[in-house]
Write an enzyme that holds these catalytic residues in place. Structure first.
Site, short mmCIF file in Angstrom:
data_model
loop_
_atom_site.label_atom_id
_atom_site.label_comp_id
_atom_site.label_asym_id
_atom_site.label_seq_id
_atom_site.Cartn_x
_atom_site.Cartn_y
_atom_site.Cartn_z
N LYS A 48 0.82 -1.21 0.00
CA LYS A 48 0.00 0.00 0.00
C LYS A 48 0.87 1.27 0.00
O LYS A 48 2.06 1.22 0.32
CB LYS A 48 -0.94 -0.01 1.21
CG LYS A 48 -1.88 -1.24 1.26
CD LYS A 48 -2.73 -1.36 0.01
CE LYS A 48 -3.95 -2.25 0.09
NZ LYS A 48 -3.79 -3.67 0.35
C1 LIG Z 1 -5.09 -4.51 0.89
C2 LIG Z 1 -6.56 -4.55 0.80
C3 LIG Z 1 -7.38 -5.03 1.84
C4 LIG Z 1 -6.89 -5.79 3.03
O1 LIG Z 1 -5.84 -5.32 3.67
P1 LIG Z 1 -4.85 -6.30 4.49
O2 LIG Z 1 -4.06 -5.30 5.26
O3 LIG Z 1 -4.04 -7.05 3.49
O4 LIG Z 1 -5.66 -7.18 5.36
C5 LIG Z 1 -8.74 -4.92 1.70
N1 LIG Z 1 -9.29 -4.38 0.63
C6 LIG Z 1 -8.57 -3.92 -0.40
C7 LIG Z 1 -9.27 -3.30 -1.56
C8 LIG Z 1 -7.18 -4.00 -0.35
O5 LIG Z 1 -6.47 -3.56 -1.39
#
Ligand SMILES: *Cc1c(COP(=O)(O)O)cnc(C)c1O
Length: 390
Positions: free
Chosen positions: A189
């Site tokens: 992210k």
């Molecule tokens: C990364 C992501 C998540 C979940 O996040 P985690 O930290 O990996 O549990 C949920 N929704 C979307 C759209 C994502 O890109």
């Protein structure tokens, strides 16, 4: 393609960036004797709350746990329906199932690739309790329309803003307004704590409940005894992760400027490479050209599969052979065996079905060079030309 293109360094579709200051800060936490949730977490939550204009913020072990707790805070459970998009990371609908509720998938807008808000009203039933939009690649939905729909139908909104840290709507940060807004700090992210997530909440009561839910439902702990009055989990974020987040937050403006510049360059060079390859009639779909609201978490194209004689996997293999990593974000959730077994059909959301098969994520991360973008655009045009249907 010249042979030496194969020897150029591999470009992954994304790569996290942690500077020396961050690494030193992690070492300091590790040496301090307090490594799990403590002072760094408190500082990170306070800093995030300031970032979001003073709204309360609580952190969790990951984005999935964050969304689960958001659903619990909204009181969503057995028998409830939650409207969401079929083009997301499967976490979005898995957490809905996880609390015993039913995901209701509404088709996407082919341009934004986000849930089509014009189609949401038709999916609302007496059991609908919430809308859970996803801001794919960091592009928000029309927030005015989202919240007016929610108000009109008295629905909660749990924003899966996992990809939208730093995104905006009409000059306001995503998270600084709205209902429950969930972010992920997973390694890929824009802001990463390696793993982690945060939830922006409406008030201190919700924040206190979130604290209980992330730690076993504990109400009291200490010399005056211990009590648990609700069922909570183990979803806390550690100080090791929190200190990484504090340092990433400092670098975010630099990261953001670079991501935006790289995205702009993608539009320019993809268009010029397509033109010089004589591919003007090829319907390669580019993202929405939005340089104010999107945080450019990803740069995604939709391949014109009906004009090509190969599928997406072959295009990805060809790019990989030229040292370019790509990703699929995402295949349609309703196509997964679990969801098929629950009776969902990919055909009920035809736009998502098409895009789920043909969307392709090109590399985009702050450490990329201008030359990387040129190389990717040229490789993509060459590969598309090679696979044109005649
Ligand atoms: C990364 C992501 C998540 C979940 O996040 P985690 O930290 O990996 O549990 C949920 N929704 C979307 C759209 C994502 O890109």
């Amino acid at each position: 393609m010249s042979a030496n293109e194969n020897t150029l360094p591999f470009i992954p579709f994304t790569r996290p960036h942690f500077n020396q200051e961050t690494i030193d800060a992690v070492a300091e936490v590790l040496r301090s004797g307090w490594v799990t949730s403590g002072p760094k977490l408190a500082e990170f939550e306070t800093t995030l709350s300031e970032y979001f204009g003073g709204r309360p913020v609580r952190c969790f072990a990951n984005g999935t746990a964050t969304m689960k707790i958001a659903l619990q805070l909204a009181g969503i459970g057995l028998g409830d329906e939650v409207i969401t998009t079929p083009i997301s990371w499967v976490a979005t609908s898995n957490v809905i199932l996880g609390v015993g509720a039913t995901p209701v998938f509404v088709d996407i807008d082919p341009v934004t690739r986000n849930i089509d808000l014009d189609k949401v009203a038709a999916a609302i039933t007496p059991k609908t309790r919430a809308i859970m939009p996803v801001y794919l690649a960091g592009l928000p939905v029309n927030m005015d329309q989202l919240y007016s729909l929610a108000k009109q139908h008295q629905l909660r909104v749990i924003e899966d803003a996992a990809q939208a840290f730093g995104s905006q709507w009409k000059g306001q940060k995503i998270g600084s307004f709205g209902d429950l807004v969930s972010f992920s700090f997973q390694a890929n992210k824009n802001l990463s704590t390696v793993e982690g997530g945060c939830l922006v909440l409406n008030n201190i009561e919700e924040a206190k409940l979130a604290e209980k839910l992330r730690l076993q439902g504990l109400t009291r702990q200490g010399m005056d005894g211990m009590d648990v009055d609700i069922l909570g989990g183990k979803d806390n974020l550690t100080d090791v992760n929190a200190v990484i987040g504090l340092h990433q937050l400092k670098q975010l403006p630099t990261f953001q400027t670079r991501r935006t510049a790289l995205a702009r360059q993608y539009f320019d060079v993809i268009r010029s490479e397509m033109k010089s390859a004589g591919l003007e009639s090829l319907k390669l779909e580019l993202p929405v050209e939005n340089f104010t609201d999107s945080n450019w978490h990803m740069f995604q194209v939709v391949l014109p599969l009906d004009q090509l004689n190969v599928d997406r996997a072959q295009i990805m293999t060809d790019l990989k052979d030229l040292g370019i990593g790509t990703g699929v974000h995402y295949p349609t959730i309703t196509g997964f065996t679990l969801y098929q077994n629950l009776g969902y059909k990919t055909e009920s959301t035809p736009i998502a079905q098409r895009i789920g098969r043909s969307i392709l994520t090109l590399p985009l991360f702050p450490g990329m060079t201008d030359e990387d973008i040129n190389r990717i655009a040229s490789a993509l045009a060459g590969i598309l030309k090679k696979h044109l249907k005649n």
